[in-house]
Design an enzyme around this catalytic site. Structure first.
Site, short mmCIF file in Angstrom:
data_model
loop_
_atom_site.label_atom_id
_atom_site.label_comp_id
_atom_site.label_asym_id
_atom_site.label_seq_id
_atom_site.Cartn_x
_atom_site.Cartn_y
_atom_site.Cartn_z
N ASP A 1 53.16 -50.77 84.94
CA ASP A 1 54.37 -50.96 84.14
C ASP A 1 55.60 -51.10 85.05
O ASP A 1 56.43 -51.99 84.88
CB ASP A 1 54.53 -49.77 83.18
N LYS B 1 58.10 -54.47 85.99
CA LYS B 1 59.57 -54.47 85.97
C LYS B 1 60.13 -54.94 87.31
O LYS B 1 61.09 -55.72 87.35
CB LYS B 1 60.09 -53.08 85.61
#
Lengths: 361, 361
Positions: free
Chosen positions: A219, A223
């Site tokens: 995750d 980003k």
């Protein structure tokens, strides 16, 4: 011109989608496009004549399911400009953004998949935007740091000609919570072991249903991929740079989340080791992501961080993003706050939608 | 549509104006409006046929000086939409914004005067924007915190329906520098007296030419007025709430900046007192502004701040702004970084101009 001549499709009505629809309903009329399509996984609601629909009728809907290809056609035939709000984290929907954009349909989304997928998909999306001459827009503020003004700030820095030299921070609310609990900088920790903290966070709903989806670091890597690309780096994808997974090698083969959680205590010693090593140096251990723009390097993983620095002093599940730039000099531009949660994620989506409406109407 | 059919007037070419014009020159063609008017205090450059002009020709210009009223007419007769960039801090120019806006001319500015002046002027400006139906826009990011995303973030919070309960922070780069030097939270201060620090800051150009223009707190009060109004409070003006001036009563009659600086050491004991009082409580003294939205209260002045908090830990001349809101809960959304300087102030102006161009073209 009134925004009611703009047509809106909303895909996904989970936590973020529900909060978004509620924020949408509160917008003044002139900023609120007409909702003509809404869907969750197995249900869709729309009419052939682009009548306004209400999410409360979705459950009982008998509308024939449209494929993504059919949805593109449906929206491009609307009697005005159309906007797709994708509140899923679905890769298939993300892959279809170029098709929507090429037909003049704008896209607003917190979905990270499109912007952290292949470089080809990234290029297809922004080429479509570019060649639409301001008719098809894409906004994705909530793909990093939820509603925090991260993407918009980075875009402003770049578009006004600043040189972003380094981006650094804590990009996961879950990781932030875990490490702020495990090794608080002010020494107030209760001595809980790593596995106990992960278990507590899981129970409280602060992790994904399977905590491995947080602990693998993907995750955060997604980003960082998005930010690195916006800063000008041609990053191939989230697996093209070093990402430290907090899933111990020996547990990679665990067949279930339960088996993983059961065996996690075997590795408490390892995490305690990091904590002690940091403490000896007057530091704390944190899960940090960074983009070194000049060197073209991205990395994600554990770092020993000086106490008293903003990263070490973070609280709760806050995110923190530092932009080091030529103009800002030695002290970075810093943005900090909750980087997850339905309401704040939806806020980023709604604010983006307003910007799209203001540009299109 | 190309941005070259948009017409740009730039008033003021001091530090911010010069940096802005340099950033403007680097924008891609499609985002760059045609510069048809540029002025400094006693010089103006423009042509009756709206030809592109260059600031390098301003000094030698023989253009007849236009009044503000004449400038409004000149721009409203341009063969396309026009934008005024006001890089001055002039009250007269600010007072004319409603006249520009009513004629469909958008305004981009770091000038605080319009937004912190009378409530009547504020209302005139936003009524003109409202009734233009998206044709005349006003953007003023750099009126608070220079290029930091303060205004845009607050607007997004409000427009998406969040409830801002409290805004708090350090809003002056000069005050930040003075107190971070006078009473650093990590105890690294060199024991310099208050008057010595003010004198050093003045020499280094970190204060206004007359430091009393920083120390009277009015610059901070103007910024708080703007934020409070954006958060929904009907603040009459920067003199309608408590503002603690750091100009000692006895020195209010000082006839010059020199006389003031000469006598300032007489009051070092008073400032030392604040510092000691704070130290005894394990705190540091800082110059803080706050808006309590629920109670409708704004105030600016010295506060004793807990060590370890973001405000106490600020470095250099950084600003820090905390937004406490319903959605963000206990931990505020925080924005931090340089809040003054030609380049970063101009960045806010240029980023605003890009947004206006994107909406108008």
């Amino acid at each position: 011109m009134s925004a009611s001549k703009l047509y809106l499709a909303v895909v996904g009505v989970g936590g973020v989608g529900t909060a978004f629809l509620s924020q949408l309903a509160s917008l003044p009329f002139k900023l609120r496009p007409t909702l003509v399509f809404v869907s969750r996984s197995s249900k869709q609601l729309y009419t052939p004549s682009y009548d306004a629909v209400s999410v409360s009728d979705l459950q009982a809907s008998t509308s024939k399911l449209l494929s993504l290809f059919e949805l593109v056609n449906y929206l491009s035939s609307a009697p005005g400009k159309a906007i797709l709000v994708d509140n899923t984290s679905n890769q298939d929907v993300a892959n279809a953004y170029p098709s929507f954009l090429r037909k003049g349909i704008s896209v607003v989304t917190p979905n990270k998949k499109a912007f952290s997928g292949t470089l080809q998909l990234w290029n297809d999306i922004f080429d479509a935007v570019e060649s639409s001459d301001g008719q098809a827009l894409v906004y994705h503020e909530s793909s990093v740091g939820a509603g925090l003004p991260v993407i918009s700030t980075l875009k402003d820095l770049v578009s006004t000609g600043d040189q972003v030299t380094r981006i650094e921070g804590v990009f996961s609310g879950t990781m932030s919570f875990l490490f702020n609990s495990f090794a608080p900088a002010d020494g107030t920790g209760d001595g809980s072991k790593w596995s106990e903290i992960v278990a507590k966070a899981k129970e409280a709903g602060f992790t994904e249903p399977d905590p491995r989806d947080d602990l693998n670091g993907m995750d955060v890597a997604r980003k960082l991929t998005i930010l690195a690309r916006l800063a000008g780096l041609k990053v191939q994808g989230p697996d093209s740079f070093p990402v430290q997974s907090l899933i111990p090698k020996e547990l990679e083969s665990a067949k279930s989340s339960d088996e993983f959680m059961q065996r996690l205590p075997e590795f408490d010693g390892e995490m305690e080791g990091y904590k002690d090593e940091a403490a000896k140096a007057g530091k704390v251990v944190r899960y940090v992501g960074s983009v070194d723009v000049a060197a073209g390097k991205v990395k994600v993983g554990l770092e020993l961080v000086e106490k008293g620095t903003p990263i070490a002093s973070l609280r709760g599940s806050d995110n923190l993003i530092c932009f080091y730039t030529k103009r800002y000099g030695a002290n970075p531009l810093v943005i900090q706050g909750a980087g997850a949660g339905g309401e704040v994620t939806a806020m980023g989506v709604t604010a983006d939608l307003i910007k799209v409406v203001e540009r299109l109407r």
